[in-house]
Design a protein around this motif. Structure first.
Motif, PDB file in Angstrom:
ATOM      1  N   LEU A 136       0.820  -1.215   0.000  1.00 30.84           N
ATOM      2  CA  LEU A 136       0.000   0.000   0.000  1.00 30.84           C
ATOM      3  C   LEU A 136       0.854   1.266   0.000  1.00 30.84           C
ATOM      4  O   LEU A 136       1.829   1.356   0.748  1.00 30.84           O
ATOM      5  CB  LEU A 136      -0.925   0.019   1.214  1.00 30.84           C
ATOM      6  N   ASN A 137       0.460   2.219  -0.833  1.00 30.68           N
ATOM      7  CA  ASN A 137       1.056   3.558  -0.805  1.00 30.68           C
ATOM      8  C   ASN A 137       0.123   4.550  -0.132  1.00 30.68           C
ATOM      9  O   ASN A 137       0.472   5.707   0.036  1.00 30.68           O
ATOM     10  CB  ASN A 137       1.384   4.041  -2.220  1.00 30.68           C
ATOM     11  N   ALA A 138      -1.071   4.124   0.221  1.00 35.48           N
ATOM     12  CA  ALA A 138      -2.055   4.996   0.879  1.00 35.48           C
ATOM     13  C   ALA A 138      -1.606   5.261   2.308  1.00 35.48           C
ATOM     14  O   ALA A 138      -0.973   4.405   2.933  1.00 35.48           O
ATOM     15  CB  ALA A 138      -3.428   4.316   0.878  1.00 35.48           C
ATOM     16  N   ASP A 139      -1.955   6.432   2.814  1.00 39.00           N
ATOM     17  CA  ASP A 139      -1.637   6.724   4.216  1.00 39.00           C
ATOM     18  C   ASP A 139      -2.864   7.216   4.972  1.00 39.00           C
ATOM     19  O   ASP A 139      -2.801   8.125   5.775  1.00 39.00           O
ATOM     20  CB  ASP A 139      -0.478   7.720   4.323  1.00 39.00           C
ATOM     21  N   HIS A 140      -4.007   6.576   4.716  1.00 38.47           N
ATOM     22  CA  HIS A 140      -5.261   6.932   5.382  1.00 38.47           C
ATOM     23  C   HIS A 140      -5.167   6.697   6.887  1.00 38.47           C
ATOM     24  O   HIS A 140      -5.841   7.356   7.655  1.00 38.47           O
ATOM     25  CB  HIS A 140      -6.436   6.088   4.872  1.00 38.47           C
ATOM     26  N   MET A 141      -4.379   5.696   7.272  1.00 36.77           N
ATOM     27  CA  MET A 141      -4.276   5.321   8.677  1.00 36.77           C
ATOM     28  C   MET A 141      -2.807   5.177   9.049  1.00 36.77           C
ATOM     29  O   MET A 141      -1.971   4.876   8.199  1.00 36.77           O
ATOM     30  CB  MET A 141      -4.999   3.992   8.924  1.00 36.77           C
ATOM     31  N   GLU A 142      -2.546   5.360  10.322  1.00 37.54           N
ATOM     32  CA  GLU A 142      -1.195   5.174  10.836  1.00 37.54           C
ATOM     33  C   GLU A 142      -0.746   3.739  10.557  1.00 37.54           C
ATOM     34  O   GLU A 142      -1.489   2.784  10.792  1.00 37.54           O
ATOM     35  CB  GLU A 142      -1.216   5.437  12.343  1.00 37.54           C
ATOM     36  N   GLY A 143       0.441   3.581   9.986  1.00 38.40           N
ATOM     37  CA  GLY A 143       0.977   2.256   9.709  1.00 38.40           C
ATOM     38  C   GLY A 143       0.489   1.632   8.419  1.00 38.40           C
ATOM     39  O   GLY A 143       0.764   0.463   8.152  1.00 38.40           O
ATOM     40  N   MET A 144      -0.233   2.390   7.606  1.00 39.48           N
ATOM     41  CA  MET A 144      -0.768   1.843   6.356  1.00 39.48           C
ATOM     42  C   MET A 144       0.262   1.918   5.224  1.00 39.48           C
ATOM     43  O   MET A 144       0.436   0.963   4.480  1.00 39.48           O
ATOM     44  CB  MET A 144      -2.040   2.584   5.964  1.00 39.48           C
ATOM     45  N   LYS A 145       0.917   3.063   5.081  1.00 40.45           N
ATOM     46  CA  LYS A 145       1.855   3.260   3.976  1.00 40.45           C
ATOM     47  C   LYS A 145       3.013   2.261   4.100  1.00 40.45           C
ATOM     48  O   LYS A 145       3.661   2.154   5.132  1.00 40.45           O
ATOM     49  CB  LYS A 145       2.388   4.688   3.972  1.00 40.45           C
ATOM     50  N   GLY A 146       3.214   1.501   3.015  1.00 41.01           N
ATOM     51  CA  GLY A 146       4.277   0.502   2.991  1.00 41.01           C
ATOM     52  C   GLY A 146       3.872  -0.863   3.521  1.00 41.01           C
ATOM     53  O   GLY A 146       4.658  -1.810   3.481  1.00 41.01           O
ATOM     54  N   ALA A 147       2.639  -0.992   3.993  1.00 38.25           N
ATOM     55  CA  ALA A 147       2.172  -2.264   4.544  1.00 38.25           C
ATOM     56  C   ALA A 147       1.825  -3.252   3.430  1.00 38.25           C
ATOM     57  O   ALA A 147       1.317  -2.863   2.378  1.00 38.25           O
ATOM     58  CB  ALA A 147       0.940  -2.043   5.427  1.00 38.25           C
ATOM     59  N   LYS A 148       2.113  -4.518   3.681  1.00 38.73           N
ATOM     60  CA  LYS A 148       1.671  -5.575   2.762  1.00 38.73           C
ATOM     61  C   LYS A 148       0.201  -5.826   3.035  1.00 38.73           C
ATOM     62  O   LYS A 148      -0.243  -5.826   4.177  1.00 38.73           O
ATOM     63  CB  LYS A 148       2.471  -6.853   2.993  1.00 38.73           C
ATOM     64  N   ALA A 149      -0.549  -6.043   1.948  1.00 38.12           N
ATOM     65  CA  ALA A 149      -1.999  -6.225   2.079  1.00 38.12           C
ATOM     66  C   ALA A 149      -2.481  -7.313   1.138  1.00 38.12           C
ATOM     67  O   ALA A 149      -1.823  -7.626   0.139  1.00 38.12           O
ATOM     68  CB  ALA A 149      -2.712  -4.915   1.760  1.00 38.12           C
ATOM     69  N   ILE A 150      -3.621  -7.858   1.458  1.00 40.45           N
ATOM     70  CA  ILE A 150      -4.325  -8.809   0.600  1.00 40.45           C
ATOM     71  C   ILE A 150      -5.582  -8.115   0.102  1.00 40.45           C
ATOM     72  O   ILE A 150      -6.333  -7.504   0.876  1.00 40.45           O
ATOM     73  CB  ILE A 150      -4.724 -10.095   1.377  1.00 40.45           C
ATOM     74  N   ILE A 151      -5.822  -8.205  -1.201  1.00 35.78           N
ATOM     75  CA  ILE A 151      -7.041  -7.636  -1.783  1.00 35.78           C
ATOM     76  C   ILE A 151      -8.216  -8.520  -1.383  1.00 35.78           C
ATOM     77  O   ILE A 151      -8.207  -9.724  -1.619  1.00 35.78           O
ATOM     78  CB  ILE A 151      -6.939  -7.567  -3.331  1.00 35.78           C
ATOM     79  N   ASP A 152      -9.233  -7.907  -0.760  1.00 37.01           N
ATOM     80  CA  ASP A 152     -10.446  -8.641  -0.369  1.00 37.01           C
ATOM     81  C   ASP A 152     -11.519  -8.541  -1.452  1.00 37.01           C
ATOM     82  O   ASP A 152     -12.241  -9.494  -1.696  1.00 37.01           O
ATOM     83  CB  ASP A 152     -10.999  -8.098   0.953  1.00 37.01           C
ATOM     84  N   SER A 153     -11.648  -7.346  -2.052  1.00 40.88           N
ATOM     85  CA  SER A 153     -12.629  -7.154  -3.116  1.00 40.88           C
ATOM     86  C   SER A 153     -12.143  -6.036  -4.025  1.00 40.88           C
ATOM     87  O   SER A 153     -11.316  -5.210  -3.625  1.00 40.88           O
ATOM     88  CB  SER A 153     -14.008  -6.806  -2.552  1.00 40.88           C
TER      89      SER A 153
END
Length: 188
Positions: A136-153
């Motif tokens: 993720l490059n989004a920074d909507h929340m603390e700790g979001m930017k740079g986090a690995k994520a799984i696409i849910d939908s």
């Protein structure tokens, strides 16, 4: 005897009033703490800048053009559902719900709404599919930017940036990113 009964009656009334006043003073409950734990959105940046990710295209014919007055029908965070809002941006893109573990540690955030295609590292032209792992490059929340994520939908739609007043705190939220078209209705 008559005076005695009157004195006893007056004393009883005064005692009852005093007791009810004392117990009533403790009946005032402390205000509820404003938390977002039920949505997993503690640390969310409710307000944002007007800047949008590179490559994001303005919607040509949005249902709610910039300046439209709308009602939000989403509970991404407390104080949002039912809020009156003003559209400050409308963009055509792919929106994703994602599950990720914050880079700051803590429990995974499940089904976070919304991250747009342009907020994913090395997004390219093709949409991601449920189950894909992304950064993720989004920074909507603390700790979001740079986090690995799984696409849910994933869904192609128009997303909106909005200004609104939090229905619980009364605070103005500016340039909130993102709400989808189906989460809005016209304000009457």
């Amino acid at each position: 005897m008559k005076n005695w009964k009157m004195l006893l009656g007056t004393t009883s009334v005064m005692a009852a009033l005093l007791l009810s006043a004392c117990t009533g003073a403790n009946d005032n409950k402390a205000p509820k703490e404003h938390t977002a734990s039920h949505t997993g959105h503690e640390g969310m940046n409710h307000s944002g800048s007007k800047e949008v990710p590179a490559g994001l295209k303005e919607a040509k014919h949005p249902k709610y053009p910039v300046g439209s007055q709308v009602i939000i029908h989403a509970d991404h965070m407390p104080g949002m559902d039912g809020a009156k809002a003003t559209v400050t941006g409308a963009f055509d893109t792919i929106v994703y719900t994602v599950t990720y573990t914050p880079t700051t540690g803590g429990k995974p955030v499940k089904n976070h709404k919304w991250v747009i295609h342009e907020e994913i590292e090395n997004a390219g032209d093709k949409p991601f599919q449920p189950g894909d792992e992304v950064v993720l490059n989004a920074d909507h929340m603390e700790g979001m930017k740079g986090a690995k994520a799984i696409i849910d939908s994933a869904k192609q739609t128009t997303v909106y940036m909005v200004d609104y007043v939090d229905t619980e705190t009364g605070q103005k939220v500016t340039n909130h990113k993102w709400v989808t078209e189906d989460e809005l209705s016209p304000a009457n």
